[in-house]
Scaffold this motif. Structure first.
Motif, PDB file in Angstrom:
ATOM      1  N   GLU A   1      -1.403 -16.423 -27.860  1.00 36.33           N
ATOM      2  CA  GLU A   1      -0.937 -17.615 -28.565  1.00 36.33           C
ATOM      3  C   GLU A   1       0.580 -17.622 -28.687  1.00 36.33           C
ATOM      4  O   GLU A   1       1.212 -18.673 -28.606  1.00 36.33           O
TER       5      GLU A   1
ATOM      6  N   CYS B   1      -4.782 -23.346 -28.295  1.00 39.40           N
ATOM      7  CA  CYS B   1      -5.876 -22.408 -28.055  1.00 39.40           C
ATOM      8  C   CYS B   1      -5.734 -21.759 -26.681  1.00 39.40           C
ATOM      9  O   CYS B   1      -5.530 -22.450 -25.686  1.00 39.40           O
ATOM     10  N   PRO B   2      -5.856 -20.436 -26.613  1.00 44.49           N
ATOM     11  CA  PRO B   2      -5.736 -19.762 -25.316  1.00 44.49           C
ATOM     12  C   PRO B   2      -6.934 -20.009 -24.404  1.00 44.49           C
ATOM     13  O   PRO B   2      -6.861 -19.717 -23.216  1.00 44.49           O
TER      14      PRO B   2
ATOM     15  N   ARG C   1      -8.684 -22.990 -24.088  1.00 47.33           N
ATOM     16  CA  ARG C   1      -8.945 -24.372 -23.711  1.00 47.33           C
ATOM     17  C   ARG C   1      -7.680 -24.979 -23.139  1.00 47.33           C
ATOM     18  O   ARG C   1      -6.591 -24.453 -23.318  1.00 47.33           O
TER      19      ARG C   1
ATOM     20  N   ILE D   1      -6.781 -28.833 -30.487  1.00 41.13           N
ATOM     21  CA  ILE D   1      -6.870 -27.464 -29.976  1.00 41.13           C
ATOM     22  C   ILE D   1      -5.630 -26.652 -30.335  1.00 41.13           C
ATOM     23  O   ILE D   1      -5.294 -25.688 -29.680  1.00 41.13           O
TER      24      ILE D   1
ATOM     25  N   CYS E   1      -4.337 -23.976 -32.848  1.00 40.77           N
ATOM     26  CA  CYS E   1      -5.026 -22.945 -33.623  1.00 40.77           C
ATOM     27  C   CYS E   1      -4.510 -22.907 -35.058  1.00 40.77           C
ATOM     28  O   CYS E   1      -3.304 -22.987 -35.260  1.00 40.77           O
ATOM     29  N   PRO E   2      -5.338 -22.766 -36.057  1.00 39.19           N
ATOM     30  CA  PRO E   2      -6.810 -22.732 -36.037  1.00 39.19           C
ATOM     31  C   PRO E   2      -7.389 -24.159 -35.944  1.00 39.19           C
ATOM     32  O   PRO E   2      -6.909 -25.047 -36.636  1.00 39.19           O
ATOM     33  N   CYS E   3      -8.408 -24.302 -35.126  1.00 36.80           N
ATOM     34  CA  CYS E   3      -8.940 -25.632 -34.844  1.00 36.80           C
ATOM     35  C   CYS E   3     -10.287 -25.879 -35.532  1.00 36.80           C
ATOM     36  O   CYS E   3     -10.980 -26.834 -35.211  1.00 36.80           O
TER      37      CYS E   3
ATOM     38  N   PHE F   1     -18.841 -24.348 -34.230  1.00 33.13           N
ATOM     39  CA  PHE F   1     -18.461 -22.980 -34.566  1.00 33.13           C
ATOM     40  C   PHE F   1     -19.442 -22.359 -35.556  1.00 33.13           C
ATOM     41  O   PHE F   1     -19.702 -21.154 -35.513  1.00 33.13           O
TER      42      PHE F   1
ATOM     43  N   CYS G   1     -15.253 -18.987 -33.998  1.00 34.09           N
ATOM     44  CA  CYS G   1     -14.582 -20.055 -33.263  1.00 34.09           C
ATOM     45  C   CYS G   1     -14.795 -19.803 -31.777  1.00 34.09           C
ATOM     46  O   CYS G   1     -15.274 -18.748 -31.382  1.00 34.09           O
ATOM     47  N   TRP G   2     -14.447 -20.770 -30.968  1.00 34.20           N
ATOM     48  CA  TRP G   2     -14.739 -20.641 -29.536  1.00 34.20           C
ATOM     49  C   TRP G   2     -14.200 -19.331 -28.963  1.00 34.20           C
ATOM     50  O   TRP G   2     -14.895 -18.601 -28.267  1.00 34.20           O
ATOM     51  N   CYS G   3     -12.949 -19.008 -29.271  1.00 30.34           N
ATOM     52  CA  CYS G   3     -12.339 -17.792 -28.733  1.00 30.34           C
ATOM     53  C   CYS G   3     -12.832 -16.526 -29.423  1.00 30.34           C
ATOM     54  O   CYS G   3     -12.614 -15.428 -28.908  1.00 30.34           O
TER      55      CYS G   3
ATOM     56  N   LEU H   1     -11.602 -15.570 -32.280  1.00 27.74           N
ATOM     57  CA  LEU H   1     -10.506 -15.085 -33.121  1.00 27.74           C
ATOM     58  C   LEU H   1     -10.951 -15.060 -34.584  1.00 27.74           C
ATOM     59  O   LEU H   1     -10.643 -14.130 -35.320  1.00 27.74           O
ATOM     60  N   PHE H   2     -11.705 -16.094 -34.970  1.00 25.56           N
ATOM     61  CA  PHE H   2     -12.211 -16.175 -36.345  1.00 25.56           C
ATOM     62  C   PHE H   2     -13.734 -16.117 -36.342  1.00 25.56           C
ATOM     63  O   PHE H   2     -14.376 -16.619 -35.416  1.00 25.56           O
TER      64      PHE H   2
HETATM   65  S1  SF4 Z   1      -9.506 -21.243 -33.941  1.00 27.90           S
HETATM   66 FE1  SF4 Z   1     -10.297 -20.067 -32.188  1.00 27.90          FE
HETATM   67  S2  SF4 Z   1     -11.075 -21.629 -30.776  1.00 27.90           S
HETATM   68 FE2  SF4 Z   1      -9.714 -22.650 -32.228  1.00 27.90          FE
HETATM   69  S3  SF4 Z   1      -7.703 -22.652 -31.294  1.00 27.90           S
HETATM   70 FE3  SF4 Z   1      -7.806 -20.818 -32.542  1.00 27.90          FE
HETATM   71  S4  SF4 Z   1      -8.496 -19.217 -31.176  1.00 27.90           S
HETATM   72 FE4  SF4 Z   1      -8.975 -21.162 -30.158  1.00 27.90          FE
END
Ligand code: SF4
Ligand code: FES
Lengths: 81, 223
Positions: free
Chosen positions: B48, B60-61, B63, B75, B77-79, B87, B93-95, B97-98
């Motif tokens: 990021e 977001c890394p 997307r 997108i 972060c945080p999204c 989610f 979350c998609w990645c 991270l959370f």
């Molecule tokens: S919260 Fe997760 S899915 Fe959303 S932008 Fe951040 S790393 Fe990507």
């Protein structure tokens, strides 16, 4: 079976997917969409959207199957690893 | 791409710890926390920071940006607020991270990308953020709901008044009822009923766990 990986150079799951495929000696075509520019980038995004329904990565295409995200179990299944 | 003002903290020299310090208290209010896999977290945040240096914001890394600032705001972060239902289904979350605040081992979730079918408990806010007598609008995927704190607990109902589409989440609580902010129609937040014929609104099962309010909903979001 032809394996194609649509990825982003920034995405940790894409890195894991690459590593996983490589460590299993799977050959694959790699397209890192964020490194493309202009029309090429647009086209790649459009393709990913069309085959996966979204803009999330990685997208792994194995034969007719499309896997969104790093889904080891599915990859293993489809490639009989 | 249209220029947006940059946040001051995102100047050159921003570190992983800066990002953590800024994100942790924010995602906590949404019912999330950083993944327990600390190395993975650092790897994502490192990406990021590279994206930040490149683009001026922390996209977001995992997307891809479309170039449309309004679309791309979803997108940054945080999204989580834009993908609450999806989610909640993934429990991260998609990645990754959370993860949901209640998940103990985030490592187990890392390779999991399958969303469950059917209903999911979606965290909407901390119970302490909405005192009794308050109601709040929350968007879950494409659905707008209103979550009320009535005398005997939290209740979720459709945000849309059946009279003329007034936003019930901006209405006024009166015991177990909400008055629509537009013309005062009253709904019982517990079951969505109203005195007006054929105008009841839908309600959603609501629970509170570890200080987080969850609303049971069908997941509908598309990445
Ligand atoms: S919260 Fe997760 S899915 Fe959303 S932008 Fe951040 S790393 Fe990507
Ligand atoms: S729109 Fe709700 S009372 Fe009129």
């Amino acid at each position: 079976m032809r394996v194609k990986l649509y990825g982003l150079s920034t995405c940790p799951y894409c890195r894991m997917t690459k590593k996983y495929l490589a460590s299993n000696d799977v050959e694959f075509d790699l397209l890192e969409v964020d490194l493309l520019e202009g029309q090429e980038r647009e086209d790649a995004i459009a393709t990913v959207k069309e085959i996966s329904g979204g803009k999330s990565f990685p997208v792994v295409v194995i034969g007719d199957e499309v896997i969104v995200g790093f889904n080891k179990v599915r990859i293993k299944e489809l490639l009989s690893l | 791409m249209t220029e947006r003002p940059q946040r001051q903290m995102f100047e050159p020299g921003t570190t992983i710890d800066d990002l953590k310090e800024y994100m942790a208290p924010f995602v906590a209010r949404l019912g999330y926390k950083f993944n327990t896999e600390t190395e993975f977290v650092d790897e994502v945040l490192e990406s990021e920071l590279e994206i930040l240096a490149d683009t001026g914001d922390i996209y977001c890394p995992c997307r891809v940006r479309s170039g449309d600032p309004k679309e791309d705001a979803k997108i940054v972060c945080p999204c989580i607020p834009f993908f609450r239902d999806e989610f909640a289904g993934l429990r991260k979350c998609w990645c990754g991270l959370f993860i949901l605040a209640g998940v103990e081992d985030g490592g187990e979730l890392l390779g999991v990308m399958d969303e469950p079918d059917g209903d999911v408990d979606v965290p909407v806010f901390l119970a302490s953020d909405v005192p009794e007598g308050q109601i709040r609008h929350v968007k879950v995927g494409k659905t707008s709901i209103a979550v009320a704190h009535a005398p005997d607990g939290f209740y979720a109902l459709s945000n849309v008044c059946r009279h003329a589409f007034g936003p019930l989440g901006e209405g006024f609580m009166d015991g177990c009822h909400v008055m629509c902010p537009w013309h005062g129609w009253r709904y019982d937040v517990r079951d969505g009923t109203t005195d007006h014929p054929n105008a009841d609104v839908r309600t959603y099962p609501t629970t509170e766990r570890d200080g987080v309010v969850f609303v049971k909903m069908r997941i509908s979001a598309k990445r």
